[in-house]
Scaffold this motif. Structure first.
Motif, mmCIF file in Angstrom:
data_model
loop_
_atom_site.group_PDB
_atom_site.id
_atom_site.type_symbol
_atom_site.label_atom_id
_atom_site.label_comp_id
_atom_site.label_asym_id
_atom_site.label_seq_id
_atom_site.Cartn_x
_atom_site.Cartn_y
_atom_site.Cartn_z
ATOM 1 N N ARG A 1 43.147 -63.106 93.804
ATOM 2 C CA ARG A 1 42.189 -62.526 94.691
ATOM 3 C C ARG A 1 40.829 -63.115 94.470
ATOM 4 N N THR A 2 40.069 -63.397 95.491
ATOM 5 C CA THR A 2 38.698 -63.866 95.333
ATOM 6 C C THR A 2 37.637 -63.084 96.166
ATOM 7 N N LEU B 1 36.579 -55.413 95.994
ATOM 8 C CA LEU B 1 37.176 -54.157 96.310
ATOM 9 C C LEU B 1 38.508 -53.743 95.696
ATOM 10 N N TYR B 2 39.266 -54.619 95.317
ATOM 11 C CA TYR B 2 40.491 -54.214 94.548
ATOM 12 C C TYR B 2 40.041 -53.896 93.137
ATOM 13 N N THR B 3 39.180 -54.641 92.693
ATOM 14 C CA THR B 3 38.802 -54.098 91.226
ATOM 15 C C THR B 3 37.946 -52.658 91.119
ATOM 16 N N CYS B 4 37.424 -52.285 92.392
ATOM 17 C CA CYS B 4 36.959 -51.104 92.324
ATOM 18 C C CYS B 4 37.969 -49.885 92.596
ATOM 19 N N VAL B 5 38.840 -50.289 93.349
ATOM 20 C CA VAL B 5 39.872 -49.228 93.641
ATOM 21 C C VAL B 5 40.758 -49.218 92.368
#
Length: 124
Positions: A11-12, A18-22
């Motif tokens: 993902r970029t 967003l995925y990192t935060c999740v």
């Protein structure tokens, strides 16, 4: 590449963030629900952080006090990650597994000593 291997697209951009935060939130949520040491340290972090901003000291000193407490939480996260990986590899007792867990525990102890030293230096 073998036929059974698949390549995962990384993902970029904003999607990656967003995925990192999740994933980060999921890790913190798990720690809060399952790790007694983290719960205890968080129980100290909240009132001591409020105290740091209540004290008649500069904002930069208050932030240093809070950062020292965050360092303890950080150390506990690293320690638990080490323990989880060791347990994932094997639940069998092994001297190196015990050593890795002991070193992780030492990390938490040192972070607590640093936080204590900082609080004493700024408040005494």
């Amino acid at each position: 590449m073998a036929p059974s291997e698949t390549v995962l697209a990384k993902r970029t951009g904003i999607t990656r963030i967003l995925y990192t935060c999740v994933h980060s939130f999921n890790g913190l949520k798990w720690m809060f629900k399952n790790e007694a040491a983290f719960q205890q340290e968080l129980a100290l972090f909240i009132p001591l952080s409020m105290l740091a901003f209540y004290l008649d000291i500069s904002l930069s000193h208050s932030l240093i006090l809070v950062a020292s407490l965050l360092f303890v939480l950080f150390a506990e996260l690293v320690n638990t990650a080490i323990e989880v990986v060791i347990d994932r590899i094997s639940l069998a007792r092994h001297p190196l597994s015990g050593l890795a867990k002991d070193i992780g525990s030492s990390l938490v102890l040192i972070s607590m000593l640093i936080a204590t030293a900082i609080w004493l230096a700024l408040l005494v």
